[in-house]
Motif scaffolding. Structure first.
Motif, PDB file in Angstrom:
ATOM      1  N   LEU A 130       0.833  -1.196   0.000  1.00 30.75           N
ATOM      2  CA  LEU A 130       0.000   0.000   0.000  1.00 30.75           C
ATOM      3  C   LEU A 130       0.873   1.253   0.000  1.00 30.75           C
ATOM      4  N   TYR A 133      -0.341   5.198  -0.141  1.00 32.44           N
ATOM      5  CA  TYR A 133      -1.711   5.370   0.319  1.00 32.44           C
ATOM      6  C   TYR A 133      -1.777   6.088   1.667  1.00 32.44           C
ATOM      7  N   LEU A 141     -10.663   3.638   0.862  1.00 33.08           N
ATOM      8  CA  LEU A 141     -10.030   2.404   0.408  1.00 33.08           C
ATOM      9  C   LEU A 141     -11.072   1.305   0.219  1.00 33.08           C
ATOM     10  N   GLN A 145      -8.121  -3.405   0.703  1.00 34.35           N
ATOM     11  CA  GLN A 145      -7.075  -2.470   1.130  1.00 34.35           C
ATOM     12  C   GLN A 145      -7.210  -2.164   2.617  1.00 34.35           C
TER      13      GLN A 145
END
Lengths: 386, 304
Positions: A130, A133, A141, A145
């Motif tokens: 990730l 992010y 998300l 995720q």
């Protein structure tokens, strides 16, 4: 707080006579087990079997009525959750909606007074794939995720034990498979003890080194996935982990390395090392895929045992055809025939003989008076050919 | 009160995408739906506000009998402020103290109702709201009885020597602040309750699992997640409390008068319309400034 962290020597996680009662209901009943350090352990059971309560007692979110939770030699059963070197990946993820991904992952480090968190957080985000992010909010998300953030948020603390409470339950099938492989990879990489609670037998078998099947607050059987599947200890395990054909019979004691069994007027035999009991009421069990179908009794190869019946249902599911074979005494055996192209479909109504290698059968204890347990395919497709 | 439109409702979720119905005969529908409310606001809010603004600039030497002339007398503003500066600051001081007291009582109360009350939740909510079924005036008069010199409270406080034997509560700043606290408490508790009620208990378990002690879990999770309700509640409390005049009128003396009392008397007793209007605008401006600063500091951080 000083005792929390990766410097502490880890140890096996042991539950000793752990019991939890809610009023008159006993959720976990005198449970004892040892989870070796660094292993991937799965607690498998239907909902309400006590597996989540067990997990919450290890996390400290539930206080045991009696018993111990030992980490190495230390009893942590009465420590507050924030003082335990244990972290949890929650079923609902429980990500903090007001914090971004970076701060969610850094939460545990910051609460322990660690100031320089950037490197660790970035590395952890990379581990769960990730990167980049960090500045997003959880609500931005996808489910998969978010699940990975929950995992990173727990793992970054290098707990001695990581608890996973049905973490893949909310994901769709494809993502779940992907995450199963991912979780297994991460566990091998970080070498932390994982305790995974799930009701999905396939998930437990794919990921765990050791699986404990729980039922009504107790452990029915504990072992490697293949061991549990090939040689279940109880009728519950035989049917919770995959499917089994269990024929009610009577065993008369081992003789010459074999246990003779009489069931429904026929005589069978099971190798003595495949028998959980060798006397009294028993179940003779055979997995559906261990049964083979032939047209008549004289086609049964030597050394194999058989049951004659009529095909009452045939479901084509692609990789295999799942037959139901109605026996002379009325039970329906499940038979899975792999779609290897070697044999033609057997139409419903034809007489057929199911045969098996006695080394694939197993003997289980049976309550006196209990009848055959042959569960028909639960995942039978709707509108299957019949 | 218009400032409240900016209070974040803060569900934490991004807004749902707008429906793409923007074509054909539905195009004017939103404006049509807006019309009654907009007309009402225009006639009974915008127009009077404009009139009030004009009145605040009338020649101060005019009177109701001689008539007023719009002379753009901006001097009305500094004059009014100079004349009533003590009442001005007192208003915000009393409202501020009352707000602190209300927060100390209201936050635990809202938290208890939202998270711990179980099946008593609705009953407790009714208890918070029920006093609102009686008139504001009646409730304040009831406080007059509670705080009176021969009431049980004063007697008790005198007995335990928290109050001198001739000490009193009524007609003191304490009485006014207590009255403000009581009367506006529900406005603080209800939005707070709404925020705390949405708080997912599992987040606190997660915080605890991640090494946060109960105190830290409160500071890092509960408090930030209740910010929308806290901001809305404090504004709903503070704005009417700082403009209130009933509590000072009934529970205090002219020594406790707040700016609301001055405006009241300017319009209804002294008939000094320009001064009353100027003070009204000053109060509005001060409140807007406070709200603006407050929202800038508390409203945007960790709320949306």
């Amino acid at each position: 707080m000083a005792s929390v962290g990766r410097e502490t020597p880890a140890g096996d996680l042991r539950l000793a006579n752990l019991t939890k009662r809610f009023g008159i209901f006993t959720a976990v009943d005198d449970l004892s087990l040892t989870i070796p350090q660094g292993s991937f352990f799965a607690l498998l059971g239907a909902s309400g079997c006590g597996k989540t309560t067990t997990l919450r007692m290890i996390a400290g979110l539930e206080e045991p009525t009696s018993g111990q939770v030992l980490l190495g030699d230390r009893d942590i059963a009465r420590l507050r959750p924030y003082k335990r070197p244990v972290n949890t990946v929650f079923q609902s993820y429980a990500l903090f909606p007001h914090l971004d991904i970076f701060e969610n992952v850094a939460f545990g480090l910051r609460r322990r007074g660690i100031r320089k968190v950037d490197d660790q957080v970035e590395r952890m985000l990379a581990l769960v794939q990730l990167e980049g992010y960090g500045r997003r909010r959880p609500a931005q998300l996808s489910g998969g995720q978010q699940q990975r953030v929950a995992l990173a948020r727990a793992l970054i603390n290098h707990p001695q034990v990581l608890l996973l409470d049905e973490p893949l339950g909310a994901l769709d099938l494809k993502l779940r498979r992907q995450m199963q492989i991912e979780l297994k990879r991460i566990q091998t990489e970080v070498g932390i003890t994982f305790v995974h609670v799930t009701h999905d037998q396939e998930e437990a078998m794919t990921m765990a080194d050791t699986v404990a099947v729980m039922n009504a607050g107790k452990i029915e059987q504990l072992g490697a996935p293949a061991e549990l599947y090939e040689f279940p200890a109880t009728a519950f395990v035989a049917n919770f982990l995959g499917q089994s054909n269990l024929l009610a019979g009577e065993a008369a004691g081992a003789a010459g390395g074999e246990v003779p069994v009489s069931a429904h007027g026929s005589r069978f035999a099971v190798p003595a090392d495949r028998a959980r009991v060798d006397r009294g009421p028993v179940y003779l069990g055979v997995r559906p895929e261990k049964l083979h179908l032939v047209g008549s009794a004289d086609q049964v190869p030597a050394g194999r045992q058989h049951v004659t019946g009529v095909v009452s249902d045939a479901s084509y599911v692609g990789v295999s055809t799942q037959y139901l074979l109605r026996t002379g005494w009325g039970s329906e055996l499940s038979v899975f025939v792999a779609n290897s192209g070697a044999t033609a479909q057997l139409p419903v109504g034809t007489e057929a003989v199911a045969h098996w290698d006695p080394r694939h059968a197993f003997l289980l204890p049976r309550e006196p008076g209990a009848d055959d347990r042959t569960s028909p395919a639960l995942d039978e497709p709707v509108g299957a050919t019949s | 009160m218009t400032a409240l439109a900016h209070v974040p409702t803060g569900s934490g979720q991004p807004a749902a995408p707008e429906r793409a119905v923007r074509s054909g005969r539905y195009r004017f529908l939103p404006y049509l739906l807006l019309l009654p409310g907009a007309a009402w606001l225009f006639l009974f809010f915008a127009v009077p506000l404009f009139q009030l603004a004009a009145a605040s600039l009338y020649d101060p030497s005019g009177s109701l009998s001689t008539g007023y002339a719009l002379t753009w007398a901006f001097g009305n503003y500094p004059d009014a402020l100079a004349a009533y500066w003590p009442q001005f600051t007192r208003s915000f001081r009393y409202a501020g103290i009352a707000l602190v007291l209300a927060l100390l009582m209201g936050y635990p109360l809202a938290y208890a109702i939202a998270q711990k009350a179980g099946r008593w939740k609705n009953l407790l909510l009714v208890c918070v709201i029920a006093p609102m079924f009686t008139s504001f005036l009646v409730r304040t008069l009831a406080w007059k009885t509670i705080l009176s010199d021969n009431g049980w409270l004063v007697g008790l406080l005198r007995d335990v020597h928290l109050l001198a034997s001739d000490g009193r509560l009524l007609a003191t700043p304490v009485a006014v602040v207590l009255g403000l606290t009581y009367n506006f408490l529900p406005f603080l508790v209800l939005p707070l309750y709404a925020s705390l009620e949405r708080l997912d208990h599992r987040l606190l378990e997660a915080a605890s699992d991640l090494y946060a002690s109960p105190v830290r879990a409160f500071r890092r999770v509960t408090l930030p997640l209740s910010m929308p309700g806290l901001v809305a509640g404090t504004l709903l409390f503070f704005i009417p409390a700082s403009g209130d005049y009933i509590n000072a009128e009934l529970l205090g003396t002219p020594n406790e008068y707040m700016i609301g009392n001055v405006i009241d008397s300017a319009f209804l007793v002294r008939l000094d319309y320009p001064q009353g209007a100027a003070l009204s605008f000053l109060l509005m401006a001060a409140i807007l400034a406070v709200v603006f600063v407050y929202l800038r500091r508390a409203g945007t951080e960790e709320v949306l």
